[in-house]
Design a protein around this motif. Structure first.
Motif, mmCIF file in Angstrom:
data_model
loop_
_atom_site.group_PDB
_atom_site.id
_atom_site.type_symbol
_atom_site.label_atom_id
_atom_site.label_comp_id
_atom_site.label_asym_id
_atom_site.label_seq_id
_atom_site.Cartn_x
_atom_site.Cartn_y
_atom_site.Cartn_z
ATOM 1 N N UNK A 1 15.870 88.834 63.815
ATOM 2 C CA UNK A 1 16.484 87.848 62.936
ATOM 3 C C UNK A 1 17.888 88.317 62.575
ATOM 4 N N UNK A 2 18.863 87.431 62.735
ATOM 5 C CA UNK A 2 20.229 87.738 62.354
ATOM 6 C C UNK A 2 20.353 87.747 60.839
ATOM 7 N N UNK A 3 21.361 88.389 60.295
ATOM 8 C CA UNK A 3 21.513 88.473 58.842
ATOM 9 C C UNK A 3 21.819 87.118 58.197
ATOM 10 N N UNK A 4 21.458 87.046 56.928
ATOM 11 C CA UNK A 4 21.720 85.865 56.113
ATOM 12 C C UNK A 4 22.807 86.226 55.104
ATOM 13 N N UNK A 5 23.744 85.323 54.945
ATOM 14 C CA UNK A 5 24.808 85.438 53.957
ATOM 15 C C UNK A 5 24.682 84.241 53.018
ATOM 16 N N UNK A 6 25.079 84.436 51.772
ATOM 17 C CA UNK A 6 25.115 83.294 50.859
ATOM 18 C C UNK A 6 26.504 83.199 50.232
ATOM 19 N N UNK A 7 26.840 82.000 49.799
ATOM 20 C CA UNK A 7 28.105 81.782 49.125
ATOM 21 C C UNK A 7 27.918 80.832 47.953
ATOM 22 N N UNK A 8 28.522 81.165 46.838
ATOM 23 C CA UNK A 8 28.522 80.300 45.664
ATOM 24 C C UNK A 8 29.884 79.627 45.611
ATOM 25 N N UNK A 9 29.903 78.316 45.834
ATOM 26 C CA UNK A 9 31.145 77.557 46.011
ATOM 27 C C UNK A 9 31.594 76.947 44.692
ATOM 28 N N UNK A 10 32.859 77.199 44.336
ATOM 29 C CA UNK A 10 33.452 76.661 43.106
ATOM 30 C C UNK A 10 34.510 75.588 43.370
ATOM 31 N N UNK A 11 34.851 75.380 44.642
ATOM 32 C CA UNK A 11 35.788 74.317 45.027
ATOM 33 C C UNK A 11 35.596 74.005 46.494
ATOM 34 N N UNK A 12 35.600 72.742 46.890
ATOM 35 C CA UNK A 12 35.743 71.504 46.121
ATOM 36 C C UNK A 12 34.385 71.021 45.597
ATOM 37 N N UNK A 13 34.322 70.832 44.311
ATOM 38 C CA UNK A 13 33.082 70.522 43.600
ATOM 39 C C UNK A 13 33.261 69.248 42.787
ATOM 40 N N UNK A 14 32.202 68.459 42.724
ATOM 41 C CA UNK A 14 32.224 67.277 41.854
ATOM 42 C C UNK A 14 31.893 67.665 40.421
ATOM 43 N N UNK A 15 32.549 66.986 39.479
ATOM 44 C CA UNK A 15 32.122 67.094 38.088
ATOM 45 C C UNK A 15 31.209 65.904 37.786
ATOM 46 N N UNK A 16 30.766 65.766 36.558
ATOM 47 C CA UNK A 16 29.809 64.698 36.235
ATOM 48 C C UNK A 16 30.413 63.302 36.375
ATOM 49 N N UNK A 17 31.740 63.196 36.483
ATOM 50 C CA UNK A 17 32.411 61.907 36.670
ATOM 51 C C UNK A 17 32.758 61.636 38.129
ATOM 52 N N UNK A 18 32.202 62.428 39.046
ATOM 53 C CA UNK A 18 32.463 62.314 40.489
ATOM 54 C C UNK A 18 33.908 62.611 40.869
ATOM 55 N N UNK A 19 34.586 63.408 40.061
ATOM 56 C CA UNK A 19 35.943 63.857 40.374
ATOM 57 C C UNK A 19 35.832 65.234 41.030
ATOM 58 N N UNK A 20 36.716 65.519 41.984
ATOM 59 C CA UNK A 20 36.708 66.822 42.645
ATOM 60 C C UNK A 20 37.482 67.802 41.770
ATOM 61 N N UNK A 21 36.824 68.900 41.427
ATOM 62 C CA UNK A 21 37.390 69.892 40.521
ATOM 63 C C UNK A 21 37.106 71.300 41.049
ATOM 64 N N UNK A 22 37.648 72.279 40.353
ATOM 65 C CA UNK A 22 37.319 73.682 40.563
ATOM 66 C C UNK A 22 36.524 74.125 39.346
ATOM 67 N N UNK A 23 35.320 74.621 39.551
ATOM 68 C CA UNK A 23 34.488 75.048 38.430
ATOM 69 C C UNK A 23 34.792 76.500 38.071
ATOM 70 N N UNK A 24 34.418 76.879 36.871
ATOM 71 C CA UNK A 24 34.642 78.241 36.384
ATOM 72 C C UNK A 24 33.493 79.161 36.789
ATOM 73 N N UNK A 25 33.819 80.419 36.966
ATOM 74 C CA UNK A 25 32.792 81.439 37.187
ATOM 75 C C UNK A 25 31.953 81.593 35.929
ATOM 76 N N UNK A 26 30.705 81.985 36.114
ATOM 77 C CA UNK A 26 29.901 82.368 34.958
ATOM 78 C C UNK A 26 29.332 83.762 35.205
ATOM 79 N N UNK A 27 29.257 84.520 34.158
ATOM 80 C CA UNK A 27 28.727 85.876 34.229
ATOM 81 C C UNK A 27 27.282 85.860 34.727
ATOM 82 N N UNK A 28 26.497 84.892 34.255
ATOM 83 C CA UNK A 28 25.095 84.814 34.676
ATOM 84 C C UNK A 28 24.967 84.604 36.180
#
Length: 191
Positions: A1-28
């Motif tokens: 099995x080849x390795x698995x990578x993950x990514x947490x994407x902060x842009x381009x992201x929709x906000x609750x109004x369906x606008x494309x935004x950049x979200x903030x990092x969270x410590x959690x």
């Protein structure tokens, strides 16, 4: 099995109004996803964010837990953080994987909605076990990754459904559930 990578994407992201935004990092997200990723033997956890100010914040947190007092106080956290890498874009993360593995990954993302290239957990688990290249599994923040970007990926994993009609998991919980479904023990098989 080849390795698995993950990514947490902060842009381009929709906000609750369906606008494309950049979200903030969270410590959690930094802490909990790193611990989950390390538990499931993920090769790298990319925090994908285009803003230098947010990258600086992430670097400060990473430094504390890798080189500062936090790392000596909690070696388990230091080990979990050892797989984190900052990336300014999805493309940069893909290029980094090509550099490490010598081949381009197949890319899978997640969403609470279904698309034409939606794949089941069973099928993706099979692909991961049998594919001859690494997998990059992307998780969106906010209200999900922009549709036009998602449509470029190889697969979109089917949504996680609970027994009720509420469907808005925190990304940390979604990562844990999905990694367990794809990489966890096959508890449903009788031995």
């Amino acid at each position: 099995m080849f390795p698995i990578y993950i990514g947490l994407v902060h842009y381009p992201i929709y906000n609750k109004n369906d606008e494309v935004v950049t979200t903030a990092l969270t410590n959690f997200d930094i802490h909990d996803i790193a611990r989950t990723a390390r538990t499931y033997d993920i090769r790298k956890y990319f925090i994908i964010h285009p803003l230098e100010s947010q990258a600086a914040l992430a670097k400060e947190v990473l430094t504390y837990w890798q080189e500062g007092y936090g790392g000596s106080y909690n070696p388990d956290r230091r080990e979990a953080f050892s797989i984190i890498e900052l990336s300014e874009s999805i493309e940069t993360a893909v290029n980094r994987i090509k550099e490490i593995e010598g081949t381009e990954p197949f890319i899978v993302t997640t969403d609470a909605r279904k698309y034409s290239n939606t794949v089941s957990y069973q099928q993706l688990r099979h692909n991961i076990e049998n594919e001859n290249r690494p997998c990059l599994l992307l998780f969106g923040t906010g209200w999900g990754i922009q549709k036009e970007v998602m449509e470029k990926f190889d697969y979109i994993l089917e949504p996680i459904y609970g027994p009720g009609d509420y469907n808005h998991l925190p990304v940390r919980a979604a990562v844990a559930i999905i990694l367990d479904r794809l990489l966890g023990e096959k508890w449903w098989i009788n031995e």
